[in-house]
Design a protein around this motif. Structure first.
Motif, short mmCIF file in Angstrom:
data_model
loop_
_atom_site.label_atom_id
_atom_site.label_comp_id
_atom_site.label_asym_id
_atom_site.label_seq_id
_atom_site.Cartn_x
_atom_site.Cartn_y
_atom_site.Cartn_z
N MET A 1 0.83 -1.20 0.00
CA MET A 1 0.00 0.00 0.00
C MET A 1 0.87 1.26 0.00
SD MET A 1 -3.17 0.99 2.49
CE MET A 1 -2.28 2.17 3.50
N ILE A 2 1.32 1.73 1.18
CA ILE A 2 2.19 2.90 1.23
C ILE A 2 3.64 2.45 1.02
CG2 ILE A 2 3.03 4.80 2.68
CD1 ILE A 2 0.34 4.83 4.09
N HIS A 3 4.26 2.96 -0.02
CA HIS A 3 5.64 2.58 -0.32
C HIS A 3 6.64 3.43 0.45
CE1 HIS A 3 4.45 -0.21 -3.38
NE2 HIS A 3 5.70 -0.41 -3.75
N SER A 4 6.40 4.76 0.45
CA SER A 4 7.36 5.68 1.07
C SER A 4 6.62 6.85 1.69
CB SER A 4 8.36 6.20 0.02
OG SER A 4 9.04 5.14 -0.59
N LEU A 5 7.32 7.52 2.62
CA LEU A 5 6.79 8.72 3.26
C LEU A 5 7.88 9.79 3.24
CD1 LEU A 5 4.55 10.14 4.97
CD2 LEU A 5 5.68 9.21 6.99
N PHE A 6 7.51 10.98 2.75
CA PHE A 6 8.44 12.11 2.73
C PHE A 6 7.86 13.23 3.59
CE2 PHE A 6 9.24 9.92 -1.27
CZ PHE A 6 10.64 9.83 -1.28
N LEU A 7 8.70 13.86 4.41
CA LEU A 7 8.30 15.00 5.22
C LEU A 7 8.93 16.26 4.62
CD1 LEU A 7 7.34 12.77 7.10
CD2 LEU A 7 8.25 14.05 9.03
N VAL A 8 8.08 17.22 4.25
CA VAL A 8 8.53 18.44 3.56
C VAL A 8 8.22 19.64 4.44
CG1 VAL A 8 8.33 19.81 1.45
CG2 VAL A 8 8.02 17.33 1.34
N ASN A 9 9.22 20.50 4.68
CA ASN A 9 9.00 21.67 5.52
C ASN A 9 8.44 22.84 4.71
OD1 ASN A 9 11.19 22.73 4.15
ND2 ASN A 9 12.62 22.45 5.85
N ALA A 10 8.22 23.99 5.39
CA ALA A 10 7.61 25.16 4.74
C ALA A 10 8.48 25.73 3.63
CB ALA A 10 7.32 26.23 5.80
N SER A 11 9.82 25.50 3.70
CA SER A 11 10.74 26.00 2.68
C SER A 11 10.77 25.11 1.44
CB SER A 11 12.16 26.09 3.25
OG SER A 11 12.15 26.78 4.47
N GLY A 12 10.10 23.95 1.50
CA GLY A 12 10.10 23.03 0.36
C GLY A 12 11.25 22.05 0.37
N ASP A 13 11.88 21.85 1.55
CA ASP A 13 12.99 20.89 1.67
C ASP A 13 12.49 19.58 2.27
OD1 ASP A 13 14.83 22.82 0.80
OD2 ASP A 13 14.98 23.65 2.83
#
Length: 418
Positions: A1-13
């Motif tokens: 189902m879920i392959h990966s998880l990315f956490l993105v901050n307000a600056s787009g990093d």
């Protein structure tokens, strides 16, 4: 189902990534960044973004985007609910869910994500079970782990994992037995120029903090349960009893949890807590405009309107604003053209007002449209829908707990058109 998880901050990093099945390249997030650039507001990024080989499903919480990468088609709400559970778990463990807190506790974060998903499928998402599997970080425990090289992972399986009530661990004991419930309602409304309501709805939640010994069985009844529409329950609630009697019957989890969330969409049931008198004018060929704004309470059942903040995006032709507030302070940013007025508490005897002039570019044409006014506010000890708890009873234990109910109304997207 879920392959990966990315956490993105307000600056787009991308400051954290976790992969369960196979490593997905960070370049997949380029589609998300493109959608982010097209969105006028951070919360307007589409929650589901299709790409040639994946689906990107995201939520925005605490100025952090949680972006899940899916390869096969799944119900999007299922993934969105899981992402919200991840955020709530981080908040429960670290006190706050910020980029700094996640980076400071990165080992615990990876341990939690490993337990919450098994091969991409949700496994343990209840806070009580997770806290027995992975001990919450403390200063002492962090020091011991640093010196000894040990981890926060528990040595035994959680007691609630195999029981019929997996959300509650066994053998809970407290010296002070107490149960607190917070009824929090958020009103979204659009008011037109004449003061008529175009659309209004209420999103409400009941958050609980229950610290009771043993295995208590609680019932919560309302004066007017028929108000509640589109209700979503915590798994502990017995749904059949709610359908039959409109009474919440449940064995509560230990600690903080969200008992239910609901929606009130009938416009005639939504009371508008404040009114706005406005006169914002721009004359053709003139280098000045007039700004006149007055706020007052309305349908608040005598409760005080507090923490009022008014903001408005003025037209690009406005160079400066020379205004005089009767209370509070205002700021105007000449670059973004954003006007903010921190009103504070509204006094019904002396209504707050903001009056003055706006300087426009010389020779500039009259703005095509008047600005909209956005309002934030809080009203303590009142649920704007009129929802009231009738009584809270406990069965299965002999002691008498301390019980408390608190109400609060706040503005969500509350917009007045001028």
């Amino acid at each position: 189902m879920i392959h990966s998880l990315f956490l993105v901050n307000a600056s787009g990093d991308i400051f954290l990534e976790k992969h369960w099945k196979s490593v997905v390249s960070r370049s997949v997030c380029d589609y998300f960044f493109e959608a982010q650039e097209r969105a006028t507001e951070p919360e307007n990024v589409p929650p589901v973004i299709p790409t040639p080989h994946h689906y990107l499903i995201s939520v925005l919480r605490h100025r952090i985007y949680f972006v899940a990468v899916i390869q096969s088609e799944v119900p999007p709400l299922f993934v969105i609910e899981f992402l919200h559970r991840v955020v709530d778990t981080f908040q429960d463990y670290f006190g706050v869910c910020t980029e700094a807190a996640i980076k400071d506790n990165v080992v615990v974060v990876y341990e939690l994500l490993e337990e919450m998903l098994d091969n991409g499928f949700p496994l343990a998402t209840e806070s009580n079970i997770l806290k027995e599997l992975i001990k919450p970080p403390t200063i002492l425990r962090t020091m011991v782990n640093t010196i000894t090289g040990s981890t926060n992972v528990g040595e035994q399986l959680p007691t609630g994992q195999l029981s019929v009530v997996p959300w509650r661990r066994t053998g809970v004991k407290y010296t002070n037995n107490e149960a607190y419930f917070d009824v929090v309602e958020e009103i979204d409304a659009i008011i037109d120029k004449s003061g008529s309501t175009i659309t209004a709805e209420i999103q409400g939640v009941i958050d609980a903090c229950v610290k009771l010994t043993g295995m208590p069985d609680l019932t919560l009844s309302f004066m007017n349960p028929r108000l509640l529409d589109d209700v979503s329950f915590h798994p502990c609630v017995r749904f059949k009893r709610w359908e039959a009697e409109r009474i919440l019957s449940f064995i509560p989890p230990d600690g903080n949890f969200r008992l239910l969330s609901y929606h009130v969409s009938s416009q005639n049931l939504v009371a508008i807590p404040v009114y706005v008198k406005h006169n914002i004018t721009f004359r053709e060929g003139s280098s000045q405009g007039r700004f006149d704004l007055t706020l007052g309470p309305k349908q608040t059942m005598g409760k005080a309107v507090e923490s009022v903040l008014v903001s408005s995006q003025l037209p690009r032709g406005v160079l400066n604003a020379n205004l005089n507030p009767s209370q509070g302070t205002y700021t105007f940013d000449p670059v973004t053209k954003m006007l903010s007025w921190d009103v504070g508490k509204i006094n019904p005897q002396k209504l707050p007002s903001l009056k003055g002039t706006m300087s426009l570019q010389a020779g500039a044409s009259k703005p095509d449209e008047n600005p909209t006014i956005n309002i934030q506010l809080k009203i303590q000890q009142m649920a704007i829908s009129g929802l009231k708890v009738n009584r809270l009873d406990m069965y299965g234990e002999k002691y008498k707990p301390f019980k408390g109910i608190k109400y609060m109304t706040k503005a969500g997207k509350f917009q007045v058109r001028t």
